[in-house]
Scaffold this active site. Structure first.
Site, PDB file in Angstrom:
ATOM      1  N   THR A  18       0.932  -0.364   0.275  1.00 47.83           N
ATOM      2  CA  THR A  18      -0.365   0.318  -0.323  1.00 47.83           C
ATOM      3  C   THR A  18       0.677   1.084   0.143  1.00 47.83           C
ATOM      4  OG1 THR A  18      -0.197   0.403   2.234  1.00 47.83           O
ATOM      5  CG2 THR A  18      -2.022  -0.856   1.050  1.00 47.83           C
ATOM      6  N   TRP A  19       1.721   1.168  -0.530  1.00 44.67           N
ATOM      7  CA  TRP A  19       3.174   2.360  -0.778  1.00 44.67           C
ATOM      8  C   TRP A  19       2.058   3.555  -1.381  1.00 44.67           C
ATOM      9  CZ3 TRP A  19       8.444   2.614  -3.733  1.00 44.67           C
ATOM     10  CH2 TRP A  19       8.793   3.970  -3.796  1.00 44.67           C
ATOM     11  N   ASP A  50       0.262  -4.374   3.792  1.00 44.40           N
ATOM     12  CA  ASP A  50       1.461  -3.794   3.849  1.00 44.40           C
ATOM     13  C   ASP A  50       1.280  -2.726   4.227  1.00 44.40           C
ATOM     14  OD1 ASP A  50       4.622  -4.832   4.538  1.00 44.40           O
ATOM     15  OD2 ASP A  50       4.769  -3.974   3.277  1.00 44.40           O
ATOM     16  N   TYR A  55       4.314   6.477   3.975  1.00 41.47           N
ATOM     17  CA  TYR A  55       4.092   6.454   2.967  1.00 41.47           C
ATOM     18  C   TYR A  55       2.685   7.753   2.950  1.00 41.47           C
ATOM     19  CZ  TYR A  55       5.399   1.306   2.153  1.00 41.47           C
ATOM     20  OH  TYR A  55       6.513   0.327   2.249  1.00 41.47           O
ATOM     21  N   HIS A 113      11.895  -0.034   8.508  1.00 40.71           N
ATOM     22  CA  HIS A 113      11.328  -0.138   7.161  1.00 40.71           C
ATOM     23  C   HIS A 113      13.242   0.181   6.485  1.00 40.71           C
ATOM     24  CE1 HIS A 113       9.148   2.269   4.233  1.00 40.71           C
ATOM     25  NE2 HIS A 113      10.285   1.386   4.240  1.00 40.71           N
ATOM     26  N   GLN A 168      12.388  -8.213   4.337  1.00 35.66           N
ATOM     27  CA  GLN A 168      11.776  -7.202   3.387  1.00 35.66           C
ATOM     28  C   GLN A 168      12.660  -6.588   1.923  1.00 35.66           C
ATOM     29  OE1 GLN A 168       8.251  -3.980   1.982  1.00 35.66           O
ATOM     30  NE2 GLN A 168       7.854  -5.543   4.057  1.00 35.66           N
ATOM     31  N   LYS A 207       2.689  -3.606 -19.486  1.00 31.44           N
ATOM     32  CA  LYS A 207       1.859  -3.117 -20.220  1.00 31.44           C
ATOM     33  C   LYS A 207       2.896  -1.198 -20.442  1.00 31.44           C
ATOM     34  CE  LYS A 207       1.226  -0.658 -15.118  1.00 31.44           C
ATOM     35  NZ  LYS A 207       0.529  -1.126 -14.628  1.00 31.44           N
ATOM     36  N   ALA A 272      -1.747  -2.483  -5.829  1.00 39.05           N
ATOM     37  CA  ALA A 272      -2.990  -2.338  -6.927  1.00 39.05           C
ATOM     38  C   ALA A 272      -3.733  -0.856  -6.339  1.00 39.05           C
ATOM     39  CB  ALA A 272      -3.925  -3.567  -6.813  1.00 39.05           C
ATOM     40  N   GLN A 277      -7.319  -5.361 -10.303  1.00 43.02           N
ATOM     41  CA  GLN A 277      -6.005  -5.209  -9.938  1.00 43.02           C
ATOM     42  C   GLN A 277      -4.840  -6.468  -9.357  1.00 43.02           C
ATOM     43  OE1 GLN A 277      -3.082  -1.935 -10.194  1.00 43.02           O
ATOM     44  NE2 GLN A 277      -3.224  -1.418 -12.568  1.00 43.02           N
TER      45      GLN A 277
END
Length: 320
Positions: A18-19, A50, A55, A113, A168, A207, A272, A277
């Site tokens: 969810t950045w 996440d 963010y 982070h 991560q 894409k 997404a 998506q």
């Protein structure tokens, strides 16, 4: 569901990133679509979400809360503390702030982070940060501790002061530095790898055309994979992946995610923008790849990664 490290937390093999929900450094993001994407993802099996305090300065966490506040028992929430908040009291305050933003009284996973010193932050001993995280865990405010953007050595040092259940790193078919030292160490120590930029920030969706230009303010213009010969090799590799995706009856993105979650100890974080998506990402959970197919995809990916001479594991050219 998969067990997170040695903890009692279970997470989905694909996590919702969810950045983009924070909007900062992204373009064209709409809150309502993000909320619907998270809800759709949860319903389709992407139950782990996440986020991070940085963010959008808490905005992403607040959007996540709007999406899942009434279904908290169905989801696993992960957030992160930024390197400017790694002193003992700062960690406690940052966690409380994230809990408030997320409208919950506990986090399933709380992560550092970036290592101390990143982004010109003050150097704080990892022992002090871990002491705060262990305290939060004892209080029940967090269920598991993780790190993000740590090297193998930094991870090993953090482990001296408490149980680390996840790391991560940036990791995808087109970005694989983590395979050299970090992932073998994680396999040996039962640490879950939460791969971010698992679709190479959209590159692996297929894409983007040969002359793509990003909008002003889109941080992907600084992504090393979108530049020069790296980009041309990536487009060539994508062309080679298309027949495999067609044979499997899936999209390129689903193929790339399916390959990634088949790697040792690895779950994939995928963002997404909209429900379509999110549902597309969830379908990767049902794609089974044979050893031969995994190997074929692996070899195609190496057409890109074998030429990446930059040993810096950071995806972008901006200074960390």
């Amino acid at each position: 569901m998969r067990v997170l490290g040695k903890s009692e937390v279970k997470i989905s093999p694909i996590l919702m990133g969810t950045w983009q929900a924070g909007k900062a450094m992204w373009t064209g993001i709409k809150d309502e679509e993000t909320i619907q994407a998270i809800r759709s993802g949860v319903e389709a099996g992407i139950t782990t979400i996440d986020t991070a305090e940085i963010y959008g300065e808490g905005y992403s966490e607040q959007i996540v809360a709007q999406a899942v506040a009434d279904i908290r028992e169905k989801v696993q929430l992960a957030s992160k503390v930024f390197p400017t908040h790694l002193k003992y009291d700062q960690v406690i305050e940052a966690c409380d702030r994230s809990l408030k933003h997320l409208k919950t009284d506990y986090l399933d996973l709380y992560q550092i982070h970036w290592p101390s010193g990143s982004f010109n932050s003050e150097i704080v001993p990892i022992s002090e940060t871990m002491e705060a995280l262990n305290h939060l865990k004892q209080q029940g405010k967090i269920r598991a501790i993780g790190v993000s953007n740590f090297s193998r050595d930094q991870l090993a040092e953090a482990q001296q002061y408490g149980q680390i259940d996840s790391v991560q790193p940036p990791y995808s078919l087109f970005w694989r530095q983590a395979e050299k030292e970090l992932i073998p160490y994680c396999v040996e120590n039962e640490i879950t790898v939460l791969a971010y930029s698992s679709l190479a920030q959209g590159l692996l969706t297929g894409k983007f055309g040969p002359n793509h230009q990003f909008e002003e303010g889109d941080h992907r213009s600084k992504n090393k994979l979108f530049q020069g010969e790296n980009y041309q090799r990536a487009l060539s590799a994508i062309a080679d992946l298309r027949p495999i995706a067609e044979k499997k009856g899936c999209t390129l993105a689903q193929l790339a995610l399916a390959w990634l979650i088949a790697q040792p100890n690895t779950c994939a974080i995928a963002g997404a923008r909209n429900p379509e998506q999110a549902l597309g990402n969830a379908k990767a959970l049902n794609i089974n790849l044979s050893d031969a197919e995994l190997n074929e995809i692996d070899q195609i990916g190496r057409k890109v990664t074998d030429h990446l001479l930059d040993e810096n594991p950071v995806l972008w050219t901006f200074k960390v």
